[in-house]
Design a protein around this motif. Structure first.
Motif, PDB file in Angstrom:
ATOM      1  N   LEU A   1      49.651  50.696  37.203  1.00 16.49           N
ATOM      2  CA  LEU A   1      49.088  49.093  37.114  1.00 16.49           C
ATOM      3  C   LEU A   1      50.136  48.003  38.456  1.00 16.49           C
ATOM      4  O   LEU A   1      49.733  47.595  39.439  1.00 16.49           O
ATOM      5  CB  LEU A   1      48.065  48.414  36.717  1.00 16.49           C
ATOM      6  CG  LEU A   1      47.570  46.937  36.464  1.00 16.49           C
ATOM      7  CD1 LEU A   1      46.772  47.155  37.637  1.00 16.49           C
ATOM      8  CD2 LEU A   1      47.772  46.317  35.304  1.00 16.49           C
TER       9      LEU A   1
ATOM     10  N   PHE B   1      51.854  44.945  47.031  1.00 12.10           N
ATOM     11  CA  PHE B   1      51.612  43.604  46.986  1.00 12.10           C
ATOM     12  C   PHE B   1      52.823  42.418  46.577  1.00 12.10           C
ATOM     13  O   PHE B   1      53.040  41.519  47.291  1.00 12.10           O
ATOM     14  CB  PHE B   1      50.158  43.407  46.616  1.00 12.10           C
ATOM     15  CG  PHE B   1      49.069  44.227  46.717  1.00 12.10           C
ATOM     16  CD1 PHE B   1      48.510  43.920  48.141  1.00 12.10           C
ATOM     17  CD2 PHE B   1      47.839  44.498  46.185  1.00 12.10           C
ATOM     18  CE1 PHE B   1      47.701  44.982  48.388  1.00 12.10           C
ATOM     19  CE2 PHE B   1      47.534  45.661  46.600  1.00 12.10           C
ATOM     20  CZ  PHE B   1      46.918  45.385  48.181  1.00 12.10           C
TER      21      PHE B   1
ATOM     22  N   LEU C   1      32.505  42.650  54.344  1.00 11.96           N
ATOM     23  CA  LEU C   1      34.202  43.549  53.891  1.00 11.96           C
ATOM     24  C   LEU C   1      34.723  44.226  54.397  1.00 11.96           C
ATOM     25  O   LEU C   1      35.654  44.999  55.372  1.00 11.96           O
ATOM     26  CB  LEU C   1      34.490  43.742  52.571  1.00 11.96           C
ATOM     27  CG  LEU C   1      35.986  43.568  51.674  1.00 11.96           C
ATOM     28  CD1 LEU C   1      36.212  42.324  51.291  1.00 11.96           C
ATOM     29  CD2 LEU C   1      35.785  44.510  51.088  1.00 11.96           C
TER      30      LEU C   1
ATOM     31  N   PHE D   1      37.726  39.287  46.342  1.00 17.13           N
ATOM     32  CA  PHE D   1      37.490  40.323  45.450  1.00 17.13           C
ATOM     33  C   PHE D   1      37.798  39.946  44.397  1.00 17.13           C
ATOM     34  O   PHE D   1      36.574  40.872  43.527  1.00 17.13           O
ATOM     35  CB  PHE D   1      38.063  41.646  45.857  1.00 17.13           C
ATOM     36  CG  PHE D   1      38.281  42.807  45.240  1.00 17.13           C
ATOM     37  CD1 PHE D   1      37.038  43.557  44.284  1.00 17.13           C
ATOM     38  CD2 PHE D   1      39.675  42.700  43.822  1.00 17.13           C
ATOM     39  CE1 PHE D   1      37.647  44.159  43.481  1.00 17.13           C
ATOM     40  CE2 PHE D   1      39.905  44.141  43.179  1.00 17.13           C
ATOM     41  CZ  PHE D   1      38.615  44.251  42.661  1.00 17.13           C
TER      42      PHE D   1
ATOM     43  N   ARG E   1      40.425  47.598  35.444  1.00 12.81           N
ATOM     44  CA  ARG E   1      39.954  47.970  37.162  1.00 12.81           C
ATOM     45  C   ARG E   1      39.470  47.168  38.428  1.00 12.81           C
ATOM     46  O   ARG E   1      40.011  47.594  39.032  1.00 12.81           O
ATOM     47  CB  ARG E   1      38.416  47.913  36.228  1.00 12.81           C
ATOM     48  CG  ARG E   1      37.538  49.074  37.047  1.00 12.81           C
ATOM     49  CD  ARG E   1      35.969  48.057  36.616  1.00 12.81           C
ATOM     50  NE  ARG E   1      35.497  47.246  36.581  1.00 12.81           N
ATOM     51  CZ  ARG E   1      34.650  47.059  35.910  1.00 12.81           C
ATOM     52  NH1 ARG E   1      34.067  47.096  35.216  1.00 12.81           N
ATOM     53  NH2 ARG E   1      34.036  45.273  35.916  1.00 12.81           N
ATOM     54  N   VAL E   2      40.479  46.173  37.598  1.00  9.10           N
ATOM     55  CA  VAL E   2      40.192  45.263  39.136  1.00  9.10           C
ATOM     56  C   VAL E   2      41.700  45.718  39.677  1.00  9.10           C
ATOM     57  O   VAL E   2      41.880  45.378  40.683  1.00  9.10           O
ATOM     58  CB  VAL E   2      39.878  44.080  38.851  1.00  9.10           C
ATOM     59  CG1 VAL E   2      40.948  43.233  40.191  1.00  9.10           C
ATOM     60  CG2 VAL E   2      39.015  43.700  38.373  1.00  9.10           C
ATOM     61  N   GLY E   3      42.589  45.842  38.930  1.00 13.55           N
ATOM     62  CA  GLY E   3      44.313  46.197  39.012  1.00 13.55           C
ATOM     63  C   GLY E   3      43.754  47.473  40.331  1.00 13.55           C
ATOM     64  O   GLY E   3      44.567  47.275  41.429  1.00 13.55           O
ATOM     65  N   PHE E   4      43.517  48.349  39.955  1.00 11.50           N
ATOM     66  CA  PHE E   4      43.235  49.786  40.602  1.00 11.50           C
ATOM     67  C   PHE E   4      42.429  49.824  41.776  1.00 11.50           C
ATOM     68  O   PHE E   4      42.677  50.529  42.393  1.00 11.50           O
ATOM     69  CB  PHE E   4      42.686  51.019  39.384  1.00 11.50           C
ATOM     70  CG  PHE E   4      43.926  51.322  38.693  1.00 11.50           C
ATOM     71  CD1 PHE E   4      44.919  52.528  39.372  1.00 11.50           C
ATOM     72  CD2 PHE E   4      44.314  50.402  37.327  1.00 11.50           C
ATOM     73  CE1 PHE E   4      46.097  53.398  38.507  1.00 11.50           C
ATOM     74  CE2 PHE E   4      45.671  51.034  37.205  1.00 11.50           C
ATOM     75  CZ  PHE E   4      46.340  52.439  36.772  1.00 11.50           C
ATOM     76  N   TYR E   5      41.390  48.991  41.708  1.00 12.59           N
ATOM     77  CA  TYR E   5      40.302  48.788  42.965  1.00 12.59           C
ATOM     78  C   TYR E   5      40.941  48.082  43.727  1.00 12.59           C
ATOM     79  O   TYR E   5      40.436  48.088  45.096  1.00 12.59           O
ATOM     80  CB  TYR E   5      38.828  48.276  42.419  1.00 12.59           C
ATOM     81  CG  TYR E   5      37.649  48.844  43.336  1.00 12.59           C
ATOM     82  CD1 TYR E   5      37.713  49.860  43.633  1.00 12.59           C
ATOM     83  CD2 TYR E   5      37.437  47.543  43.398  1.00 12.59           C
ATOM     84  CE1 TYR E   5      36.124  49.959  43.969  1.00 12.59           C
ATOM     85  CE2 TYR E   5      36.203  47.594  45.122  1.00 12.59           C
ATOM     86  CZ  TYR E   5      36.016  49.035  44.527  1.00 12.59           C
ATOM     87  OH  TYR E   5      34.494  49.380  45.700  1.00 12.59           O
ATOM     88  N   ALA E   6      41.795  47.065  43.768  1.00  7.53           N
ATOM     89  CA  ALA E   6      42.465  45.778  44.688  1.00  7.53           C
ATOM     90  C   ALA E   6      42.724  46.736  46.169  1.00  7.53           C
ATOM     91  O   ALA E   6      42.029  46.541  47.270  1.00  7.53           O
ATOM     92  CB  ALA E   6      43.621  45.250  43.975  1.00  7.53           C
ATOM     93  N   PRO E   7      43.378  47.828  46.104  1.00 13.64           N
ATOM     94  CA  PRO E   7      43.656  48.359  46.782  1.00 13.64           C
ATOM     95  C   PRO E   7      43.044  48.886  48.265  1.00 13.64           C
ATOM     96  O   PRO E   7      42.981  48.546  49.783  1.00 13.64           O
ATOM     97  CB  PRO E   7      44.409  49.270  46.824  1.00 13.64           C
ATOM     98  CG  PRO E   7      44.994  48.796  45.645  1.00 13.64           C
ATOM     99  CD  PRO E   7      44.184  48.196  44.972  1.00 13.64           C
ATOM    100  N   VAL E   8      41.305  48.815  47.737  1.00 14.21           N
ATOM    101  CA  VAL E   8      40.162  49.596  48.167  1.00 14.21           C
ATOM    102  C   VAL E   8      39.800  48.955  49.374  1.00 14.21           C
ATOM    103  O   VAL E   8      39.802  48.554  50.485  1.00 14.21           O
ATOM    104  CB  VAL E   8      39.290  50.236  47.234  1.00 14.21           C
ATOM    105  CG1 VAL E   8      37.724  50.496  47.953  1.00 14.21           C
ATOM    106  CG2 VAL E   8      39.442  51.338  46.244  1.00 14.21           C
ATOM    107  N   VAL E   9      39.876  47.169  48.678  1.00 19.23           N
ATOM    108  CA  VAL E   9      39.313  46.275  49.025  1.00 19.23           C
ATOM    109  C   VAL E   9      39.794  45.782  50.683  1.00 19.23           C
ATOM    110  O   VAL E   9      39.710  44.980  51.835  1.00 19.23           O
ATOM    111  CB  VAL E   9      38.422  44.985  48.529  1.00 19.23           C
ATOM    112  CG1 VAL E   9      37.438  45.136  47.487  1.00 19.23           C
ATOM    113  CG2 VAL E   9      39.402  44.468  47.499  1.00 19.23           C
TER     114      VAL E   9
ATOM    115  N   THR F   1      38.475  53.389  44.188  1.00 23.21           N
ATOM    116  CA  THR F   1      37.008  54.461  44.810  1.00 23.21           C
ATOM    117  C   THR F   1      36.263  55.615  43.855  1.00 23.21           C
ATOM    118  O   THR F   1      35.995  55.099  43.365  1.00 23.21           O
ATOM    119  CB  THR F   1      36.843  54.964  45.914  1.00 23.21           C
ATOM    120  OG1 THR F   1      37.585  53.494  47.325  1.00 23.21           O
ATOM    121  CG2 THR F   1      35.401  54.950  46.592  1.00 23.21           C
TER     122      THR F   1
END
Lengths: 311, 332
Positions: A54, A61, A237, A294, B147-155, B212
């Motif tokens: 993580l 970022f 998006l 998001f 899950r949010v942390g790992f998915y964030a770059p996708v969006v 993803t």
């Protein structure tokens, strides 16, 4: 099922944990996907691995956010200054001086909203026809939709540009919206969801003399709101982040969308003036709305991806 | 039952359906059952087409036509002049295609794209699977958080992300060179080095796409019947054996889907080199899509660029079919 026949290479670790489930309620214990309560050394390792992961995932970022508030001297300091020694908004000021962000923001919003609304209406209409109506040619149309899912976007860029030039739609919202106004993914998604609506419900409405448009708009659409939400998020998006087509379809800087404006700014040495702080401020302002959206709607994202992947 | 009547009704379309539709006021009688079924059919046929029309019009004009036009253009000398006079383009047969395979720049871009896929896809799938398994087995409370942390770059907007990564990799004051200098070393110039530019871009792509794949695998893992795992656990199956014997085989459909979409995405890679390196240094990050964009929209060799687009398309189709074959056969 043959998987269960896999010979058990005996390892004691999972077995030893069984007794520790004792205090947990019996109901939750058989759920293999869910962890059992009690201390497991393995779990600590899992947490450590995930935390490191993580950190790596969020480092760019964090770096972006922190850098956008740094002074020039902090930015070029060696050894590097991780946390700004003095927090400054100069980067944002300079960015807004050089780049008309509100304009590009509005362009992106207008295009994304139009694309989303078009997709919701058109994809739902075809999704309804494919899922709930019987008509000649239906299977062929569904075949087209599936085929369209597989065609890479690059394949149509060149003639699309010529077509849009001929139609006089370069540098117009229409030119940015029309190629994305009805996506195959949306049709597929809506069809999947609409199939789960019981036919009896629609038959009953037809018996009562309801027209197809009424059934679609008043009965079906309210029932598929979760799917519409998912489709809205993904379409919005997708449009917001889209780059290649807006890059091609706009020459007039006043019609740039956010990504095009940022890329032009970042790759033009005269404009960016080589200032990483200003670029980070730009990236920060482009990424921030998306990240907020998001995090607020994260459940829909992961559900949407999972649904689309299930087939 | 309803599907049977539906099919019967579908085959019974045509004059009959229309005939009954004409007499809706025929009133309740012995034939009511049949009539009710047939009457909506004529209506459904019309409605079906009306509901399909907006999509079909947009599809034909902005997708089907351009796809065919690209094919036609690839056999012509379509250039800047033809943007205003498309019909003046001259037919030159396979010349563009022949030229492509003697074009070092194009071959280089094919090779670069291949490199990106061959290294990037396994890394993305592997790390995505690892994260999914970790999230699914050891963790309950913080699952959403991770899950949010790992998915964030996708969006996030890829252009912005590429700008950030350019700075992260900056040799003088970037994040990574900063880490190097903390331990008294000088970091390499990632994007300025022919050998390191592509691996850097792959690292960024993996970072961006792991989410993803992770979400797909989590969905796949949760679809595995819990009894299967429980039975294995009771039999004393070890963690690794369970993973190899149960998780991987039952995840094959997900694995297939994830591999195919990741491969297609990577074969089309464009934004990363466009923003980060402009294809350099010395074409080491020139991908097919970037090459096509330049030939088409910077130099207006649109016929030539169209041929490139079709070569890429054929490659994508071939690889996709191959992957579907290979990975599907393994399940047997």
């Amino acid at each position: 099922m043959s998987a269960t026949n896999a010979p058990g290479t005996l390892r004691t670790a999972p077995k030893e944990q069984r007794p520790s489930t004792g205090s947990a309620s019996k109901g939750s214990a058989p759920q293999a996907g869910k962890p059992r309560s009690g201390f497991r050394p393995g779990r600590v390792l899992v947490y450590v691995l995930l935390s490191v992961g993580l950190l790596v995932m969020s480092a760019p970022f964090l770096w972006m956010a922190l850098s956008s508030f740094k002074t020039t001297s902090d930015l070029s300091a060696s050894p590097p200054v991780w946390i700004p020694s003095t927090w400054t908004l100069d980067n944002f000021r300079e960015l807004l001086d050089k780049l008309d962000l509100p304009l590009y923001f509005m362009n992106s919003v207008i295009v994304a909203v139009l694309v989303t609304v078009c997709n919701l209406v058109f994809c739902s209409m075809l999704g309804y026809a494919l899922a709930k109506l019987k008509f000649a040619g239906q299977n062929k149309i569904f075949g087209l939709v599936l085929g369209a899912l597989m065609v890479p976007g690059n394949l149509m860029l060149l003639p699309l540009f010529v077509l849009m030039s001929k139609l006089g739609l370069i540098d117009s919202y229409a030119g940015l919206v029309l190629p994305f106004a009805a996506g195959a993914f949306g049709v597929f998604l809506m069809r999947q969801f609409m199939q789960s609506i019981p036919d009896e419900l629609l038959e009953a409405a037809r018996m009562d003399g309801a027209g197809e448009w009424y059934i679609f708009w008043r009965i079906v659409m309210p029932l598929v709101k979760p799917a519409l939400a998912t489709l809205s998020i993904f379409t919005f998006l997708g449009s917001w982040n889209n780059f290649v087509w807006p890059l091609i379809a706009t020459n007039d800087p006043d019609k740039y969308t956010l990504p095009v404006a940022l890329a032009t700014f970042a790759t033009d040495p005269n404009k960016a003036g080589g200032s990483n702080g200003v670029l980070m401020a730009g990236a920060f302002l482009v990424v921030l709305p998306v990240l907020i959206l998001f995090i607020a709607l994260q459940r829909h994202f992961t559900q949407g991806i999972a649904t689309a992947g299930m087939k | 039952m309803s599907t049977v009547t539906g099919k019967a009704a579908q085959t019974a379309k045509g004059p009959q359906g229309r005939a009954t539709a004409k007499s809706p006021a025929a009133g309740p009688g012995a034939s009511q059952g049949r009539q009710v079924r047939r009457k909506p059919l004529g209506r459904q046929n019309a409605a079906g087409w009306l509901f399909s029309t907006p999509f079909l019009v947009l599809f034909l004009v902005f997708m089907a036509f351009p796809i065919l036009a690209t094919l036609v253009m690839s056999f012509t000398d379509f250039g800047l002049r033809n943007v205003t006079h498309p019909l003046d383009a001259k037919f030159i047969g396979f010349e563009n295609y022949v030229n492509l395979f003697g074009d070092d720049k194009f071959l280089r871009s094919l090779l670069n794209t291949g490199y990106f896929v061959v290294v990037g896809v396994p890394l993305t799938i592997g790390i995505g699977l690892l994260v999914a398994v970790l999230l699914n087995n050891g963790i309950d409370r913080a699952r959403t958080f991770f899950r949010v942390g790992f998915y964030a770059p996708v969006v996030t907007t890829i252009v912005a992300v590429a700008v950030v990564w350019r700075f992260v990799l900056d040799p003088s004051d970037g994040l990574i060179s900063g880490l190097f200098s903390e331990v008294g070393l000088t970091g390499p110039d990632f994007l300025g080095s022919e050998a390191l530019a592509m691996p850097s871009m792959i690292a960024m792509a993996v970072w961006r796409n792991v989410g993803t794949v992770m979400v797909l695998f989590i969905a796949g893992l949760q679809a595995i019947p819990t009894e299967v795992r429980e039975a294995a656990r009771l039999d004393g199956t070890g963690v690794w054996a369970e993973f190899k014997g149960i998780t991987v085989p039952l995840l094959r459909p997900t694995m297939l889907y994830a591999t195919v979409i990741t491969t297609i995405g990577y074969l089309n890679v464009f934004e990363e080199p466009f923003v980060m390196t402009q294809g350099g240094p010395s074409d080491s990050t020139l991908t097919v899509s970037l090459n096509m964009y330049r030939e088409g929209f910077n130099f207006f060799h649109m016929g030539y660029a169209s041929a490139m687009a079709y070569v890429l398309f054929v490659v994508i189709m071939a690889i996709t079919v191959l992957q579907l074959r290979l990975l599907k056969d393994n399940t047997k």
